[in-house]
Design an enzyme around this catalytic site. Structure first.
Site, PDB file in Angstrom:
ATOM      1  N   HIS A 103       0.873  -1.177   0.000  1.00  0.00           N
ATOM      2  CA  HIS A 103       0.000   0.000   0.000  1.00  0.00           C
ATOM      3  C   HIS A 103       0.915   1.233   0.000  1.00  0.00           C
ATOM      4  O   HIS A 103       2.003   1.198   0.565  1.00  0.00           O
ATOM      5  CB  HIS A 103      -0.825   0.127   1.278  1.00  0.00           C
ATOM      6  CG  HIS A 103      -1.723  -1.007   1.630  1.00  0.00           C
ATOM      7  ND1 HIS A 103      -1.287  -2.117   2.287  1.00  0.00           N
ATOM      8  CD2 HIS A 103      -3.070  -1.164   1.478  1.00  0.00           C
ATOM      9  CE1 HIS A 103      -2.310  -2.930   2.503  1.00  0.00           C
ATOM     10  NE2 HIS A 103      -3.397  -2.387   2.026  1.00  0.00           N
ATOM     11  N   ASP A 106       2.375   1.962   3.316  1.00  0.00           N
ATOM     12  CA  ASP A 106       3.282   0.963   3.916  1.00  0.00           C
ATOM     13  C   ASP A 106       4.728   1.392   3.760  1.00  0.00           C
ATOM     14  O   ASP A 106       5.593   0.957   4.516  1.00  0.00           O
ATOM     15  CB  ASP A 106       3.188  -0.399   3.200  1.00  0.00           C
ATOM     16  CG  ASP A 106       1.828  -1.024   3.310  1.00  0.00           C
ATOM     17  OD1 ASP A 106       1.100  -0.703   4.255  1.00  0.00           O
ATOM     18  OD2 ASP A 106       1.492  -1.842   2.429  1.00  0.00           O
ATOM     19  N   GLU A 234     -10.951  -6.681  -3.892  1.00  0.00           N
ATOM     20  CA  GLU A 234     -10.740  -7.745  -2.913  1.00  0.00           C
ATOM     21  C   GLU A 234     -11.959  -7.835  -1.998  1.00  0.00           C
ATOM     22  O   GLU A 234     -12.177  -6.975  -1.145  1.00  0.00           O
ATOM     23  CB  GLU A 234      -9.470  -7.447  -2.095  1.00  0.00           C
ATOM     24  CG  GLU A 234      -9.136  -8.557  -1.116  1.00  0.00           C
ATOM     25  CD  GLU A 234      -7.808  -8.333  -0.398  1.00  0.00           C
ATOM     26  OE1 GLU A 234      -6.853  -7.831  -1.026  1.00  0.00           O
ATOM     27  OE2 GLU A 234      -7.739  -8.663   0.794  1.00  0.00           O
ATOM     28  N   GLU A 270      -9.115 -13.575  -0.986  1.00  0.00           N
ATOM     29  CA  GLU A 270      -8.310 -13.897   0.195  1.00  0.00           C
ATOM     30  C   GLU A 270      -8.966 -15.055   0.944  1.00  0.00           C
ATOM     31  O   GLU A 270     -10.162 -15.012   1.254  1.00  0.00           O
ATOM     32  CB  GLU A 270      -8.186 -12.668   1.093  1.00  0.00           C
ATOM     33  CG  GLU A 270      -7.354 -12.938   2.337  1.00  0.00           C
ATOM     34  CD  GLU A 270      -6.875 -11.669   3.028  1.00  0.00           C
ATOM     35  OE1 GLU A 270      -6.479 -10.716   2.324  1.00  0.00           O
ATOM     36  OE2 GLU A 270      -6.897 -11.631   4.256  1.00  0.00           O
ATOM     37  N   HIS A 273     -10.837 -14.199   4.084  1.00  0.00           N
ATOM     38  CA  HIS A 273     -12.054 -13.423   3.848  1.00  0.00           C
ATOM     39  C   HIS A 273     -13.195 -14.349   3.416  1.00  0.00           C
ATOM     40  O   HIS A 273     -14.346 -14.120   3.768  1.00  0.00           O
ATOM     41  CB  HIS A 273     -11.826 -12.363   2.781  1.00  0.00           C
ATOM     42  CG  HIS A 273     -10.817 -11.324   3.164  1.00  0.00           C
ATOM     43  ND1 HIS A 273     -10.490 -10.262   2.352  1.00  0.00           N
ATOM     44  CD2 HIS A 273     -10.061 -11.180   4.281  1.00  0.00           C
ATOM     45  CE1 HIS A 273      -9.578  -9.509   2.955  1.00  0.00           C
ATOM     46  NE2 HIS A 273      -9.294 -10.067   4.120  1.00  0.00           N
ATOM     47  N   ASP A 298      -4.918 -13.742  -2.213  1.00  0.00           N
ATOM     48  CA  ASP A 298      -4.217 -13.389  -0.983  1.00  0.00           C
ATOM     49  C   ASP A 298      -4.169 -14.654  -0.133  1.00  0.00           C
ATOM     50  O   ASP A 298      -5.192 -15.111   0.399  1.00  0.00           O
ATOM     51  CB  ASP A 298      -4.912 -12.245  -0.240  1.00  0.00           C
ATOM     52  CG  ASP A 298      -4.390 -10.886  -0.678  1.00  0.00           C
ATOM     53  OD1 ASP A 298      -3.566 -10.834  -1.617  1.00  0.00           O
ATOM     54  OD2 ASP A 298      -4.789  -9.876  -0.078  1.00  0.00           O
ATOM     55  N   ASP A 309     -10.250 -12.123  11.099  1.00  0.00           N
ATOM     56  CA  ASP A 309      -9.259 -12.240  10.035  1.00  0.00           C
ATOM     57  C   ASP A 309      -7.889 -12.382  10.698  1.00  0.00           C
ATOM     58  O   ASP A 309      -7.179 -11.399  10.875  1.00  0.00           O
ATOM     59  CB  ASP A 309      -9.346 -10.944   9.198  1.00  0.00           C
ATOM     60  CG  ASP A 309      -8.649 -11.029   7.854  1.00  0.00           C
ATOM     61  OD1 ASP A 309      -8.308 -12.143   7.438  1.00  0.00           O
ATOM     62  OD2 ASP A 309      -8.469  -9.978   7.225  1.00  0.00           O
TER      63      ASP A 309
HETATM   64  C1  XLS Z   1      -7.372  -6.774   4.842  1.00  0.00           C
HETATM   65  C2  XLS Z   1      -6.967  -6.931   3.449  1.00  0.00           C
HETATM   66  C3  XLS Z   1      -5.839  -6.036   2.983  1.00  0.00           C
HETATM   67  C4  XLS Z   1      -5.781  -6.015   1.481  1.00  0.00           C
HETATM   68  C5  XLS Z   1      -5.018  -4.878   0.902  1.00  0.00           C
HETATM   69  O1  XLS Z   1      -8.100  -7.568   5.406  1.00  0.00           O
HETATM   70  O2  XLS Z   1      -6.641  -8.273   3.246  1.00  0.00           O
HETATM   71  O3  XLS Z   1      -4.642  -6.451   3.546  1.00  0.00           O
HETATM   72  O4  XLS Z   1      -5.243  -7.195   0.990  1.00  0.00           O
HETATM   73  O5  XLS Z   1      -5.558  -3.655   1.246  1.00  0.00           O
HETATM   74 NI    NI Z   2      -5.767  -9.079   1.522  1.00  0.00          NI
HETATM   75 NI    NI Z   3      -7.400  -9.690   5.002  1.00  0.00          NI
END
Ligand code: XLS
Ligand code: NI
Ligand code: NI
Length: 446
Positions: A103, A106, A234, A270, A273, A298, A309
């Protein structure tokens, strides 16, 4: 070059095989090993994320940082950011994985204005370009953090205040350009605060329109600057907000179609998720693959005892075989890859733990790839699934799908006794056995 940080690891991590007792070797993952005509590294396209691994010190809501990340405490924030970049690229090259993800915030300090932040980011990106050239490590995807700063407490694109929408637009404009400059292969939008905490203050209709407008603007800007990477959304159902609009792949798909955005975006799925949404990771990957929206992964997992999470490193081959089977059957991830959106446990406080986590995660993916490839190669699962639908290729099925059979036509066929269906077994346990057998065969062969 600054001093090495991971002094216990020489790198690049080599292949040791299952009999190796050296913890700093891959036991299964061999980047150049060819599986179903493609190298392992080209199926998996693995990447390391900067946020969990280098921009988080292990703090949680009950305790301060436990991980050794001294650059985060550097009073000179730009110096700290440069140290972090050097350490991150040291890690990527020693681990030997081809990709990374980050990001905007980051890697660069925010400063006290947007202009300062943009300048900080550009300076770090200049350096990142040099590291990429020297190490060969590439950007899998870039993204903008539209959820940490208090200005985003009520959302970014879906904020009740259009000024916040504009601020988010400024960040994404800049980060799209940064991603292009770095040769990023994808751009991700995760709407962590695009949702609500309570419906009592939330206008769902408006917020949906705002989100759609934002996604159109991003797609337009991508075309304007000639960025050729894939845009990805995502999905996540909740956390940090009580309810997030990009709930899962199905919801995202419907939203995109409703707003004329399908074709512009795919999904970054992900694992954790998916489970938060009450689905399996397999479900999410299968849905995306079935609708041509499979973008990137992810890689992580939750903990069955916790509802949140937890972003743990993947460890279960069983959980990954079917998602990877779907990916193989879809022809691979295209420009996507497996980004380790996973973090160390707070007690994993040795520097080298970051290597153990990624080595173990990659070995798990590699083993699941071998099992999934076996399942594809043996083919029974696909044959049995096709056989289950064979009727749709026959006269009746074609008449229905082709539109030549009306409801009364069908009713007449049933009334005459011409059509008289009998239940057919779904044979679930037999199919589950086939999956297990491929897992076991891959275990035997590794
Ligand atoms: C958070 C998300 C985040 C995304 C990127 O739960 O996984 O890390 O991958 O913003
Ligand atoms: Ni993610
Ligand atoms: Ni996540």
């Amino acid at each position: 070059m600054s001093e090495p940080f991971f002094t216990e690891v020489q790198g690049p991590i080599g292949f040791g095989g299952l009999d190796s007792t050296d913890p700093l070797t891959f036991k299964v993952y061999q980047p150049d090993r060819v599986v179903l005509g493609r190298r392992m590294v080209d199926w998996l396209r693995p990447g390391v994320c900067v946020w969990h691994s280098f921009s988080w010190d292990g703090r949680d809501m009950f305790g301060i940082g436990t991980l050794d990340r001294p650059w985060l405490a550097d009073p000179d924030e730009m110096r700290g950011a440069r140290t972090r970049l050097a350490v991150a690229f040291e890690f990527f090259s020693k681990l030997g994985t081809p990709y990374y993800c980050f990001h905007d915030r980051d890697v660069a300090p925010e400063g006290d204005s947007f202009a300062t932040f943009a300048a900080n980011l550009d300076a770090i990106v200049d350096e990142a370009l040099g590291y990429q050239e020297r190490t060969g490590v590439q950007l899998l995807w870039g993204t903008a953090n539209l959820f940490t700063h208090p200005r985003y407490q009520a959302g970014a694109a879906t904020n009740p205040d259009p000024a916040v929408f504009a601020y988010a637009a400024a960040q994404v404009t800049h980060m799209l350009e940064v991603t292009k400059r770095l040769g990023g292969e994808n751009y991700v939008l995760w709407g962590g605060r695009e949702g609500y905490d309570t419906l009592l203050n939330t206008d769902l209709r408006r917020e949906g329109e705002q989100l759609a407008r934002f996604l159109h603007l991003v797609a337009e800007h991508k075309a304007r600057i000639g960025f050729t990477g894939q845009l990805l959304i995502e999905p996540k159902p909740m956390e940090p907000t009580k309810h997030q609009y990009d709930y899962d792949s199905t919801v995202v798909h419907g939203f995109l179609v409703r707003h004329g955005l399908d074709g512009e975006y795919k999904v970054n799925i992900e694992a954790n998720h998916a489970t938060l949404a009450g689905h399996s990771f397999h479900h999410e990957v299968a849905y995306a693959a079935a609708h041509g929206m499979l973008g990137s992964i992810d890689a992580n997992r939750g903990d069955p005892q916790n509802g949140w999470d937890t972003d743990q490193f993947p460890i279960s081959v069983d959980d990954l075989v079917m998602p990877i089977y779907e990916i193989i059957r879809a022809g691979g991830l295209g420009t996507g890859g497996f980004n380790f959106d996973a973090k160390l446990r707070r007690q994993s406080s040795d520097r080298t733990d970051l290597f153990h986590a990624h080595i173990s995660g990659l070995d798990t993916l590699a083993q699941a790839l071998l099992a999934a490839a076996d399942l594809v190669e043996r083919g029974e699962l696909a044959v049995l699934k096709d056989a289950r639908y064979a009727g749709w290729d026959g006269e009746l099925g074609q008449a229905i799908l082709g539109g030549s059979a009306s409801l009364p036509d069908l009713a007449a066929r049933v009334a005459s006794g011409e059509v008289d269906p009998r239940p057919v077994s779904g044979s679930q346990e037999r199919l589950e056995g086939l999956v297990n057998q491929s897992v076991w065969r891959a275990n035997r062969g590794a």
